[in-house]
Design a protein around this motif. Structure first.
Motif, PDB file in Angstrom:
ATOM      1  N   ARG A 165       0.840  -1.209   0.000  1.00 13.84           N
ATOM      2  CA  ARG A 165       0.000   0.000   0.000  1.00 13.84           C
ATOM      3  C   ARG A 165       0.876   1.260   0.000  1.00 13.84           C
ATOM      4  O   ARG A 165       0.550   2.245  -0.667  1.00 13.84           O
ATOM      5  N   ARG A 166       1.971   1.197   0.720  1.00 14.19           N
ATOM      6  CA  ARG A 166       2.884   2.334   0.792  1.00 14.19           C
ATOM      7  C   ARG A 166       3.472   2.640  -0.587  1.00 14.19           C
ATOM      8  O   ARG A 166       3.551   3.794  -1.020  1.00 14.19           O
ATOM      9  N   ALA A 167       3.887   1.588  -1.284  1.00 10.45           N
ATOM     10  CA  ALA A 167       4.461   1.762  -2.625  1.00 10.45           C
ATOM     11  C   ALA A 167       3.423   2.308  -3.601  1.00 10.45           C
ATOM     12  O   ALA A 167       3.709   3.204  -4.400  1.00 10.45           O
ATOM     13  N   ALA A 168       2.214   1.781  -3.526  1.00  5.02           N
ATOM     14  CA  ALA A 168       1.154   2.244  -4.437  1.00  5.02           C
ATOM     15  C   ALA A 168       0.834   3.715  -4.187  1.00  5.02           C
ATOM     16  O   ALA A 168       0.619   4.487  -5.128  1.00  5.02           O
ATOM     17  N   ALA A 169       0.823   4.097  -2.913  1.00  8.66           N
ATOM     18  CA  ALA A 169       0.531   5.503  -2.584  1.00  8.66           C
ATOM     19  C   ALA A 169       1.613   6.426  -3.117  1.00  8.66           C
ATOM     20  O   ALA A 169       1.320   7.530  -3.598  1.00  8.66           O
ATOM     21  N   LEU A 170       2.858   5.994  -3.049  1.00 11.53           N
ATOM     22  CA  LEU A 170       3.952   6.807  -3.568  1.00 11.53           C
ATOM     23  C   LEU A 170       3.818   6.989  -5.077  1.00 11.53           C
ATOM     24  O   LEU A 170       3.948   8.108  -5.596  1.00 11.53           O
ATOM     25  N   LEU A 171       3.536   5.908  -5.780  1.00  8.53           N
ATOM     26  CA  LEU A 171       3.404   5.987  -7.236  1.00  8.53           C
ATOM     27  C   LEU A 171       2.186   6.813  -7.653  1.00  8.53           C
ATOM     28  O   LEU A 171       2.207   7.479  -8.688  1.00  8.53           O
ATOM     29  N   ASP A 172       1.133   6.763  -6.835  1.00  3.45           N
ATOM     30  CA  ASP A 172      -0.101   7.499  -7.150  1.00  3.45           C
ATOM     31  C   ASP A 172      -0.062   8.941  -6.641  1.00  3.45           C
ATOM     32  O   ASP A 172      -1.038   9.684  -6.820  1.00  3.45           O
ATOM     33  N   HIS A 173       1.035   9.316  -5.977  1.00  5.55           N
ATOM     34  CA  HIS A 173       1.146  10.654  -5.375  1.00  5.55           C
ATOM     35  C   HIS A 173      -0.015  10.912  -4.411  1.00  5.55           C
ATOM     36  O   HIS A 173      -0.561  12.021  -4.346  1.00  5.55           O
ATOM     37  N   ASP A 174      -0.369   9.874  -3.662  1.00  4.20           N
ATOM     38  CA  ASP A 174      -1.464   9.955  -2.693  1.00  4.20           C
ATOM     39  C   ASP A 174      -0.851  10.109  -1.303  1.00  4.20           C
ATOM     40  O   ASP A 174      -0.570   9.131  -0.608  1.00  4.20           O
ATOM     41  N   GLU A 175      -0.662  11.352  -0.897  1.00  5.19           N
ATOM     42  CA  GLU A 175       0.013  11.622   0.370  1.00  5.19           C
ATOM     43  C   GLU A 175      -0.784  11.112   1.572  1.00  5.19           C
ATOM     44  O   GLU A 175      -0.215  10.606   2.540  1.00  5.19           O
ATOM     45  N   THR A 176      -2.084  11.198   1.508  1.00  4.99           N
ATOM     46  CA  THR A 176      -2.919  10.732   2.617  1.00  4.99           C
ATOM     47  C   THR A 176      -2.772   9.230   2.812  1.00  4.99           C
ATOM     48  O   THR A 176      -2.604   8.744   3.941  1.00  4.99           O
ATOM     49  N   ALA A 177      -2.817   8.487   1.704  1.00  6.01           N
ATOM     50  CA  ALA A 177      -2.667   7.031   1.797  1.00  6.01           C
ATOM     51  C   ALA A 177      -1.260   6.658   2.263  1.00  6.01           C
ATOM     52  O   ALA A 177      -1.078   5.686   3.008  1.00  6.01           O
ATOM     53  N   TYR A 178      -0.276   7.423   1.836  1.00  2.00           N
ATOM     54  CA  TYR A 178       1.100   7.162   2.272  1.00  2.00           C
ATOM     55  C   TYR A 178       1.225   7.393   3.775  1.00  2.00           C
ATOM     56  O   TYR A 178       1.813   6.583   4.497  1.00  2.00           O
ATOM     57  N   ASP A 179       0.669   8.494   4.269  1.00  2.00           N
ATOM     58  CA  ASP A 179       0.720   8.797   5.704  1.00  2.00           C
ATOM     59  C   ASP A 179       0.103   7.680   6.530  1.00  2.00           C
ATOM     60  O   ASP A 179       0.539   7.409   7.653  1.00  2.00           O
ATOM     61  N   ALA A 180      -0.914   7.033   5.979  1.00  2.00           N
ATOM     62  CA  ALA A 180      -1.601   5.972   6.710  1.00  2.00           C
ATOM     63  C   ALA A 180      -0.709   4.756   6.942  1.00  2.00           C
ATOM     64  O   ALA A 180      -1.007   3.917   7.798  1.00  2.00           O
ATOM     65  N   THR A 181       0.410   4.654   6.194  1.00  2.00           N
ATOM     66  CA  THR A 181       1.316   3.517   6.357  1.00  2.00           C
ATOM     67  C   THR A 181       2.509   3.841   7.252  1.00  2.00           C
ATOM     68  O   THR A 181       3.367   2.990   7.460  1.00  2.00           O
ATOM     69  N   GLY A 182       2.591   5.074   7.767  1.00  2.00           N
ATOM     70  CA  GLY A 182       3.681   5.406   8.683  1.00  2.00           C
ATOM     71  C   GLY A 182       4.416   6.671   8.311  1.00  2.00           C
ATOM     72  O   GLY A 182       3.832   7.615   7.751  1.00  2.00           O
ATOM     73  N   SER A 183       5.717   6.700   8.580  1.00  2.00           N
ATOM     74  CA  SER A 183       6.560   7.875   8.375  1.00  2.00           C
ATOM     75  C   SER A 183       6.428   8.414   6.949  1.00  2.00           C
ATOM     76  O   SER A 183       6.451   7.655   5.985  1.00  2.00           O
TER      77      SER A 183
END
Length: 400
Positions: A48-66
């Motif tokens: 999920r963290r990798a997908a959020a990074l590729l999608d430029h989804d900062e909210t989803a990235y934050d949900a996985t941690g740092s």
């Protein structure tokens, strides 16, 4: 006895089944997290963290941690980014994960770059995993984003990535790299990506961190190229890593020579194998680097020229050990200059096409033994002894 043994085994199986029914799916019979299940959970978080990074989804990235890496990586054009968990180690209420990170830069990497990372993990009150830190694994070099936010500048044939560098500085590197690529292609050919990625850290220490080696190894070295040598044609992870402290001291021609030299390594990587001696790979890169600069042999090979003036013409072509970055600077310079003059001699006396063919022929062998000898005979019609004698005379004639 046999009946009693079967009964005992059946009782044990029943207890095991009872354990599976009574405990939560993430725990074993002793109440501790199951390693395999926890590993799968962590893998899903990292997916999920990798997908959020590729999608430029900062909210989803934050949900996985740092979110430190998100901020630092936002300027990097990524085509792929994937973690694979290879080990999970409980640490107090959390864990550390051994991972293999693979990623591709859009438009520049034809296959993923692979690096080892160690991730620190925490757990929420309801047992969910999250990332608290993402660092290089032990004995692995840093990545540029480990050193700070990455800035990117895209040229016609280049991508320059920097930390602590201004846009004007990155633009200057891109201009030099954009000139280097067609120069290399004219000499070597077009059977390579014809694109180059240049990494510009903040300092010499930053360069050393990227290469996973002491800074003292690279003091005075303006740039190096990293990559996996081999004849597969898939050596896509080449990066030109600049030492900004040494590079800034060079003049305009020197800076161009350095980037053209390193770009040559990128172009020839697939044909540079264990069979290729360093006098050939470094000499060929210097030969292309100096094309069109107007530098005379004595200007391009000052240390060897001084040795020849003192009556010390080298007796043999430089050995691989002579190219060690920790070698005496004068001795190291003479090794590079000797390799350059060997390649220049081939171009002068056999032609530029033969020089490129000789390089490919040597790299086409699986082992060092016999590779140069076979290519000398096949491509240049000579022997190692005759070639060395001819090179010694060429060195003397060019530098006096």
């Amino acid at each position: 006895m046999a009946v009693r043994g079967r009964a005992r085994r059946a009782w044990r199986a029943a207890v095991a089944g009872l354990c599976l029914l009574l405990v939560p799916p993430l725990a074993g019979c002793d109440g501790r997290p199951s390693g395999d299940t926890a590993k799968a959970q962590v893998q899903r978080v990292l997916d999920r963290r990798a997908a959020a990074l590729l999608d430029h989804d900062e909210t989803a990235y934050d949900a996985t941690g740092s979110r430190t890496e998100y901020a630092r990586l936002s300027a990097l054009p990524l085509a792929s980014w994937t973690y694979r968990v290879t080990g999970l180690h409980p640490r107090g209420s959390g864990a550390t994960a051994d991972t293999e990170l693979t990623y591709r830069v859009t438009g520049y990497d034809t296959a993923p770059v692979s690096v080892r990372r160690t991730l620190s993990l925490g757990r929420t009150a309801d047992g969910a995993w999250y990332v608290t830190a993402d660092k290089p694994a032990g004995h692995a070099g840093e990545q540029l984003w480990d050193q700070g936010p990455v800035t990117a500048f895209k040229g016609a044939h280049s991508l320059v990535l920097g930390v602590g560098q201004g846009a004007g500085e990155l633009r200057a590197y891109a201009r030099l790299a954009d000139r280097a690529v067609p120069t290399v292609s004219r000499a070597w050919g077009t059977d390579w990506t014809r694109r180059v990625v240049v990494l510009v850290p903040r300092s010499l220490d930053g360069m050393a961190g990227l290469l996973g080696a002491p800074a003292s190894n690279y003091r005075g070295i303006a740039a190096v190229t990293t990559g996996e040598a081999g004849g597969s044609g898939r050596a896509s992870a080449d990066r030109v890593v600049v030492n900004p402290e040494a590079y800034v001291s060079l003049g305009r021609t020197g800076k161009q020579v350095v980037l053209t030299h390193e770009t040559t390594h990128v172009a020839t990587r697939a044909h540079t194998t264990a069979a290729t001696p360093l006098w050939l790979s470094e000499g060929y890169a210097d030969w292309i680097g100096y094309l069109g600069t107007g530098r005379t042999p004595t200007e391009a090979a000052p240390e060897l020229a001084r040795a020849v003036e003192d009556g010390h013409v080298p007796s043999a072509l430089p050995a691989d050990k002579d190219f060690g970055f920790t070698s005496d600077p004068t001795h190291l310079a003479q090794a590079y200059e000797g390799g350059w003059l060997a390649c220049r001699m081939i171009a002068d006396q056999w032609g530029e096409d033969r020089l490129a063919a000789f390089y490919r022929s040597v790299g086409g062998h699986q082992k060092r033994a016999g590779a140069v000898e076979a290519a000398l005979k096949k491509v240049l019609g000579t022997t190692p002894e005759a070639f060395t004698a001819q090179w010694r005379e060429y060195v003397r004639a060019q530098l006096t």
